[in-house]
Design a protein around this motif. Structure first.
Motif, PDB file in Angstrom:
ATOM      1  N   ALA A 101     -36.076 -20.429  44.283  1.00  0.00           N
ATOM      2  CA  ALA A 101     -34.824 -20.696  45.016  1.00  0.00           C
ATOM      3  C   ALA A 101     -34.335 -22.122  44.781  1.00  0.00           C
ATOM      4  O   ALA A 101     -33.209 -22.468  45.146  1.00  0.00           O
ATOM      5  CB  ALA A 101     -35.048 -20.464  46.503  1.00  0.00           C
ATOM      6  N   ASP A 128     -31.246 -12.808  37.479  1.00  0.00           N
ATOM      7  CA  ASP A 128     -29.924 -13.411  37.257  1.00  0.00           C
ATOM      8  C   ASP A 128     -29.562 -13.427  35.776  1.00  0.00           C
ATOM      9  O   ASP A 128     -28.844 -14.304  35.322  1.00  0.00           O
ATOM     10  CB  ASP A 128     -29.931 -14.856  37.765  1.00  0.00           C
ATOM     11  CG  ASP A 128     -30.947 -15.711  36.995  1.00  0.00           C
ATOM     12  OD1 ASP A 128     -31.891 -15.138  36.422  1.00  0.00           O
ATOM     13  OD2 ASP A 128     -30.757 -16.934  36.930  1.00  0.00           O
ATOM     14  N   ASN A 180     -35.556 -12.904  50.159  1.00  0.00           N
ATOM     15  CA  ASN A 180     -35.547 -14.253  49.560  1.00  0.00           C
ATOM     16  C   ASN A 180     -34.726 -14.280  48.278  1.00  0.00           C
ATOM     17  O   ASN A 180     -33.903 -15.166  48.072  1.00  0.00           O
ATOM     18  CB  ASN A 180     -36.975 -14.686  49.145  1.00  0.00           C
ATOM     19  CG  ASN A 180     -37.797 -15.095  50.330  1.00  0.00           C
ATOM     20  OD1 ASN A 180     -37.276 -15.311  51.422  1.00  0.00           O
ATOM     21  ND2 ASN A 180     -39.103 -15.191  50.124  1.00  0.00           N
ATOM     22  N   ASP A 181     -34.983 -13.301  47.403  1.00  0.00           N
ATOM     23  CA  ASP A 181     -34.345 -13.311  46.081  1.00  0.00           C
ATOM     24  C   ASP A 181     -32.831 -13.101  46.184  1.00  0.00           C
ATOM     25  O   ASP A 181     -32.073 -13.631  45.377  1.00  0.00           O
ATOM     26  CB  ASP A 181     -34.952 -12.229  45.164  1.00  0.00           C
ATOM     27  CG  ASP A 181     -36.424 -12.505  44.821  1.00  0.00           C
ATOM     28  OD1 ASP A 181     -36.897 -13.617  45.102  1.00  0.00           O
ATOM     29  OD2 ASP A 181     -37.092 -11.611  44.268  1.00  0.00           O
ATOM     30  N   SER A 182     -32.387 -12.332  47.188  1.00  0.00           N
ATOM     31  CA  SER A 182     -30.948 -12.044  47.232  1.00  0.00           C
ATOM     32  C   SER A 182     -30.174 -12.957  48.183  1.00  0.00           C
ATOM     33  O   SER A 182     -28.950 -12.923  48.190  1.00  0.00           O
ATOM     34  CB  SER A 182     -30.695 -10.572  47.562  1.00  0.00           C
ATOM     35  OG  SER A 182     -31.383 -10.224  48.713  1.00  0.00           O
ATOM     36  N   HIS A 183     -30.891 -13.779  48.965  1.00  0.00           N
ATOM     37  CA  HIS A 183     -30.173 -14.663  49.891  1.00  0.00           C
ATOM     38  C   HIS A 183     -30.208 -16.127  49.511  1.00  0.00           C
ATOM     39  O   HIS A 183     -29.700 -16.957  50.242  1.00  0.00           O
ATOM     40  CB  HIS A 183     -30.699 -14.496  51.326  1.00  0.00           C
ATOM     41  CG  HIS A 183     -30.210 -13.234  51.950  1.00  0.00           C
ATOM     42  ND1 HIS A 183     -30.753 -12.007  51.644  1.00  0.00           N
ATOM     43  CD2 HIS A 183     -29.202 -12.997  52.813  1.00  0.00           C
ATOM     44  CE1 HIS A 183     -30.108 -11.067  52.316  1.00  0.00           C
ATOM     45  NE2 HIS A 183     -29.165 -11.637  53.027  1.00  0.00           N
ATOM     46  N   ARG A 184     -30.850 -16.460  48.376  1.00  0.00           N
ATOM     47  CA  ARG A 184     -30.858 -17.884  48.009  1.00  0.00           C
ATOM     48  C   ARG A 184     -29.461 -18.269  47.523  1.00  0.00           C
ATOM     49  O   ARG A 184     -28.687 -17.420  47.062  1.00  0.00           O
ATOM     50  CB  ARG A 184     -31.911 -18.151  46.939  1.00  0.00           C
ATOM     51  CG  ARG A 184     -31.647 -17.400  45.666  1.00  0.00           C
ATOM     52  CD  ARG A 184     -32.650 -17.771  44.587  1.00  0.00           C
ATOM     53  NE  ARG A 184     -32.390 -16.965  43.424  1.00  0.00           N
ATOM     54  CZ  ARG A 184     -33.295 -16.229  42.795  1.00  0.00           C
ATOM     55  NH1 ARG A 184     -34.531 -16.192  43.214  1.00  0.00           N
ATOM     56  NH2 ARG A 184     -32.962 -15.529  41.744  1.00  0.00           N
ATOM     57  N   GLU A 185     -29.185 -19.581  47.604  1.00  0.00           N
ATOM     58  CA  GLU A 185     -27.837 -20.033  47.241  1.00  0.00           C
ATOM     59  C   GLU A 185     -27.593 -20.005  45.743  1.00  0.00           C
ATOM     60  O   GLU A 185     -26.521 -19.660  45.271  1.00  0.00           O
ATOM     61  CB  GLU A 185     -27.624 -21.457  47.750  1.00  0.00           C
ATOM     62  CG  GLU A 185     -26.886 -21.458  49.070  1.00  0.00           C
ATOM     63  CD  GLU A 185     -26.800 -22.828  49.659  1.00  0.00           C
ATOM     64  OE1 GLU A 185     -26.461 -23.770  48.924  1.00  0.00           O
ATOM     65  OE2 GLU A 185     -27.083 -22.955  50.860  1.00  0.00           O
ATOM     66  N   PRO A 188     -28.435 -15.895  43.226  1.00  0.00           N
ATOM     67  CA  PRO A 188     -29.090 -14.835  43.993  1.00  0.00           C
ATOM     68  C   PRO A 188     -29.125 -13.506  43.222  1.00  0.00           C
ATOM     69  O   PRO A 188     -28.307 -13.306  42.317  1.00  0.00           O
ATOM     70  CB  PRO A 188     -28.204 -14.705  45.236  1.00  0.00           C
ATOM     71  CG  PRO A 188     -26.877 -15.211  44.818  1.00  0.00           C
ATOM     72  CD  PRO A 188     -27.133 -16.268  43.777  1.00  0.00           C
ATOM     73  N   LYS A 190     -28.152 -10.158  42.463  1.00  0.00           N
ATOM     74  CA  LYS A 190     -27.032  -9.235  42.746  1.00  0.00           C
ATOM     75  C   LYS A 190     -26.552  -8.644  41.416  1.00  0.00           C
ATOM     76  O   LYS A 190     -26.685  -9.283  40.370  1.00  0.00           O
ATOM     77  CB  LYS A 190     -25.895  -9.971  43.472  1.00  0.00           C
ATOM     78  CG  LYS A 190     -25.236 -11.056  42.679  1.00  0.00           C
ATOM     79  CD  LYS A 190     -23.917 -11.470  43.302  1.00  0.00           C
ATOM     80  CE  LYS A 190     -23.187 -12.377  42.336  1.00  0.00           C
ATOM     81  NZ  LYS A 190     -22.755 -13.621  42.731  1.00  0.00           N
TER      82      LYS A 190
END
Ligand code: DC
Length: 221
Positions: A101, A128, A180-185, A188, A190
């Protein structure tokens, strides 16, 4: 050069599927999670506090990470040592999820990842790849499956290796790691807007490989 990006959550089968598809198509397969895991391993070995961002960022100077291929198989080298097997523990998974992250950690690994795609036809798997690492990839796949199905597959995998596995704990870890993986700035997890979403919850492994290989053949031509 052709680049195929396969992103998706932990345990969706990305690496096993991508590995076979790459062998069939004659592409190089790159598992980028292994790079984040190597950084996680280094932090564990140095007893670093992974929640102390500055400590982790300063430690990057002491890490040299490389990928080599041994009979098509990717090996990860951390400071001249092959750590490919050591990075497969649950502790390293959890640590990698935290350190990945940090924007500086992601930037540190970017040119290494892009370098492979400049010189080879690649299937690269990660979180990503289609959105950040290889936004120009000709084929982008977002591979997913329900958390319950992923936990069941992981439990079976461990049991087959003779390791005692706790389905509920594994499910909890998967849900936490997805979060964790999808909510980091930074970067993320997606789906890229131009990716094809493949849900393998109700597909067998063979069906998943066939579907992915077909998609790549169709889109890369
Ligand atoms: O794919 P994996 O489970 O080996 O990845 C380990 C961790 O690394 C995962 O929690 C998310 C992170 N990761 C990432 O942030 N970006 C990538 N391209 C690959 C992995």
């Amino acid at each position: 050069m052709i680049s195929v990006a396969i992103d998706g959550p932990a345990g969706a089968g990305k690496s096993s599927i991508a590995k076979l598809a790459a062998a069939e198509l004659g592409y190089i397969y790159i598992d980028t999670g292994a790079l984040y895991r190597s950084i996680g391993l280094f932090c564990i070995n140095q007893s670093l506090d992974i929640h102390d961002k500055n400590a982790v960022v300063s430690a990057l100077d002491k890490m040299e990470i490389n990928i080599i291929f041994n009979d098509q198989e990717q090996r990860v080298i951390l400071n001249d040592k092959d750590v490919s097997d050591e990075i497969r523990t649950e502790e390293v998974s959890r640590t990698a999820s935290v350190v990945s992250a940090i924007p500086e950690v992601r930037a540190f690994l970017l040119s290494l990842q892009r370098g492979f795609a400049e010189k080879n036809n690649v299937i690269m798997d990660g979180r990503d790849i289609g959105t950040v690492v290889l936004p120009q990839a000709q084929v982008k796949i977002f591979l997913t499956a329900s958390p319950e199905e992923r936990a069941a597959r992981r439990t079976k995998q461990l049991e087959e290796k003779g390791i005692t596995a706790d389905y509920n704990q594994i499910l909890k870890d998967i849900i936490e790691r997805d979060y964790n993986d999808s909510h980091r700035e930074t970067a993320p997890l997606k789906p890229a807007s131009d990716s094809v979403i493949v849900d393998t919850t109700n597909l067998s492994f063979e069906q998943s490989v066939a579907q992915i290989t077909e998609l790549i053949k169709e889109s890369a031509e």
